[in-house]
Design an enzyme around this catalytic site. Structure first.
Site, mmCIF file in Angstrom:
data_model
loop_
_atom_site.group_PDB
_atom_site.id
_atom_site.type_symbol
_atom_site.label_atom_id
_atom_site.label_comp_id
_atom_site.label_asym_id
_atom_site.label_seq_id
_atom_site.Cartn_x
_atom_site.Cartn_y
_atom_site.Cartn_z
ATOM 1 N N GLY A 45 0.665 -1.320 0.033
ATOM 2 C CA GLY A 45 -0.294 -0.444 -0.016
ATOM 3 C C GLY A 45 0.969 1.296 -0.255
ATOM 4 O O GLY A 45 1.848 1.150 -0.120
ATOM 5 N N GLU A 56 -16.849 10.681 -0.344
ATOM 6 C CA GLU A 56 -16.274 11.293 -1.421
ATOM 7 C C GLU A 56 -16.851 10.121 -2.483
ATOM 8 O O GLU A 56 -17.148 10.513 -3.877
ATOM 9 C CB GLU A 56 -14.770 10.878 -1.733
ATOM 10 C CG GLU A 56 -14.080 11.655 -0.606
ATOM 11 C CD GLU A 56 -12.594 11.898 -0.773
ATOM 12 O OE1 GLU A 56 -11.635 13.157 -1.454
ATOM 13 O OE2 GLU A 56 -11.770 10.974 -1.202
#
Lengths: 406, 406
Positions: free
Chosen positions: A12, A170
């Site tokens: 990540g 979002e």
């Protein structure tokens, strides 16, 4: 030829940046660098809500690891971490085992459902490429089914988002932009579709400036989003959700619930025996775990208190990337026998939440508030800056976001 | 001002062509022309398998009725036919009723499942825009789910097509071309996907030239399609199908069964009391029903024997379009008090079956066999010729198929 083994778990934000920095700063003869990940690609978690809404293809969000990592300098192991055994200096993988001299744990987050009945079985989460693309398909599938049912089923057109935090808002912003397209594609009256955001706090985006929150809610409501604040999700059934507000229970029929209200650290850090605080390892200033001098933890698995606020730093990409700087520096120092490890210091550059491709709100340096076009541009600058750091100019050109005018 | 009411039911190949011909040949003062359809668009049934496979967008297949029909000359009623009452000269609609002086019934086909258990509940059919686009979504959804299941489920990747006739084979051809794309989109190993065609006869495309059938099977097998011929579908369960071959029952796990082995006339012609033969009205030579002088039936609802073969003409677009010529001529003759109605005569121009966008087989005039590139071109010429007939050059330009090179 007794080179130390550095093993990095997870590709990540934190794991990738640590790997890329170490591959640059360490000579080939100084150490053996091994990166372990359960996919052969890295993805930008902060873009997944766009893949889930269907406004951005997931191939824009993921980056093949071999395009960023130099495979001549780094061993890449495609496997899933099952457990860490710090006493034995070993990592158990699904298909094998690795020994390490220095370990970097960057295993990210998983969804936290807080024991709410039915969430695990019936709700979707925006956690990775697979789950994000499934949400896109699931919504399309229900829209496609709508005209094939003998009796029209409103539950196919109601989309419930649990959580009005960063990810929830979002996602809602992208979805609001996508719905008109979907309605055209499947011959559905736009007015029938409901996007319902349920948030436990009195307002969405808790912690954000109230003026900006109001701007965000207005922008989204103008696009048809409904907010139910101060409400708690009680149950997620196969074809409905139940929430409680003002001591009353309300049921909304829906086949699409997206749970965006909670993440926790990858549970491997807890089950591997490190001391944890709310599931995370409270690391030392140099990013090492309290018990072992050869194990670093960063990103969503690490907990660091912000001295300014007295609260932990939030699990953001920004923090994970900054932590990787400290981790990479300190790993190199250990390898080179240098005992002076540096301490992590956060530099919060600001936070921008997108409200769809053409709107955003944000706070940048010195608490300057931004909204609308300026915030949109800032959001894209942040995204592009990361790509530049990770893979240089060529990666930026391939995956960057340059369409600021809509 | 007592103009006769002409009512046309259905906007498929037969109904649309009849409407377009009558709107051209009848003066505004001669009759009132009313077209009834359950959608505000016409669609090309022969292209639906491409929409179902996802190789052609459904908006290419459908044509808004107002783009072809002159709404100043024709009343368009968006409604569903429930029953015809020929004694009362009325048509019952879901939301109303219409009176007619002359009726044209062009209500098309519906799926026939021959009482096979579970087919209605668990299988998909390629019948209209809604059901075709649902198949596309259903396959995508299962591919998207594949990496989200905790235990990989092969039933998501097995696609079973019941029936190796025209629709079944054309669909299989498109699907075989689409699978590599889908595998890339959802990160699935191509070799895991199975496309299984089950046909009751010893070979697929019964009635076609054996040499061409062999060509077709080779072309499709080379793209990974499996054929199970001489096999009867016994049951369609939610997560598998059972077929019988050589007195043995075999079960295949699948979440996607497409039933393409049987169609019948719209059951309204039977339930409305017309004399039917295998569900169809055996019309007179002038395309009128035996019992009433003011009711015409054409297309998939009409049965006409082919004097050359002793068998009925197949329910094809070609035949429906040719019948519309006779119907339009005879409706006009009745309106004008002319008793000399013309008789239908079929001119079979050939038959081409596509095997995906870049391959086809066919037989044209004088039994000339075609395959590969030539047949592909011929198929597209047939498709384009219809568009030209229906809506002239501008419709051809908008919806035609011109990409013959792949």
């Amino acid at each position: 030829m007794n080179k130390p083994n550095i093993v990095i778990l997870g590709a990540g934000y934190g794991g990738m940046m640590t790997t890329v920095k170490l591959q640059k700063s360490l000579g080939l003869n100084e150490a053996v660098l091994t990166l372990v990940n359960n996919n052969d690609y890295h993805y930008q978690t902060t873009w997944l809500h766009e893949n889930a809404a269907g406004t951005l293809h997931h191939d824009r969000t993921r980056i093949p690891i071999k395009e960023v990592v130099n495979m001549n300098k780094v061993n890449f192991v495609l496997d899933t971490v099952v457990a860490i055994k710090p006493e034995e200096k070993k990592v158990k993988l699904k298909n094998g085992e690795l020994s390490y001299d220095i370990l970097v744990v960057a295993l990210g987050f998983e969804a936290a459902t807080f024991g709410i009945p039915g969430l695990t079985e019936n709700a979707f989460t925006i956690g990775n490429i697979n789950s994000a693309r499934l949400i896109r398909e699931h919504i399309e599938y229900n829209f496609a089914m709508y005209h094939n049912d003998s009796k029209k089923n409103q539950a196919r057109l109601n989309i419930v988002i649990g959580g009005g935090g960063f990810t929830g808002i979002e996602f809602v912003g992208e979805l609001a932009n996508r719905i008109p397209e979907l309605c055209k594609e499947y011959d559905i009256d736009k007015n029938l579709v409901r996007i319902i955001n349920i948030e436990g706090s009195p307002a969405v985006l808790p912690g954000f400036d109230p003026q900006l929150v109001e701007y965000a809610m207005n922008s989204l409501e103008a696009r048809g989003v409904e907010f139910i604040t101060g409400a708690l999700l009680k149950e997620c059934k196969p074809a409905s959700i139940v929430y409680e507000k003002d001591n009353k229970e309300v049921e909304i029929p829906t086949l699409t619930t997206i749970w965006a209200a909670g993440v926790r650290a990858n549970s491997i850090v807890e089950t591997s025996g490190f001391t944890t605080n709310r599931g995370k390892v409270e690391v030392r200033k140099d990013m090492r775990v309290p018990e072992y001098d050869d194990v670093f933890v960063l990103g969503d698995c690490a907990l660091i208190m912000n001295p300014d606020t007295g609260c932990p730093f939030p699990p953001t990409a920004q923090i994970a990337i900054q932590e990787s700087q400290t981790v990479a520096h300190n790993v190199k120092a250990l390898i080179q026998g240098n005992d002076e490890l540096e301490s992590f210091e956060a530099k919060i550059l600001g936070t921008v939440a997108s409200l769809g491709a053409n709107d955003a709100i944000g706070v940048i340096l010195n608490n300057r508030k931004l909204f609308g076009f300026k915030a949109t541009v800032m959001k894209k600058i942040i995204d592009n800056r990361y790509l530049l750091k990770l893979g240089g100019f060529s990666l930026l050109m391939r995956k960057g976001k340059f369409n600021i005018f809509y």
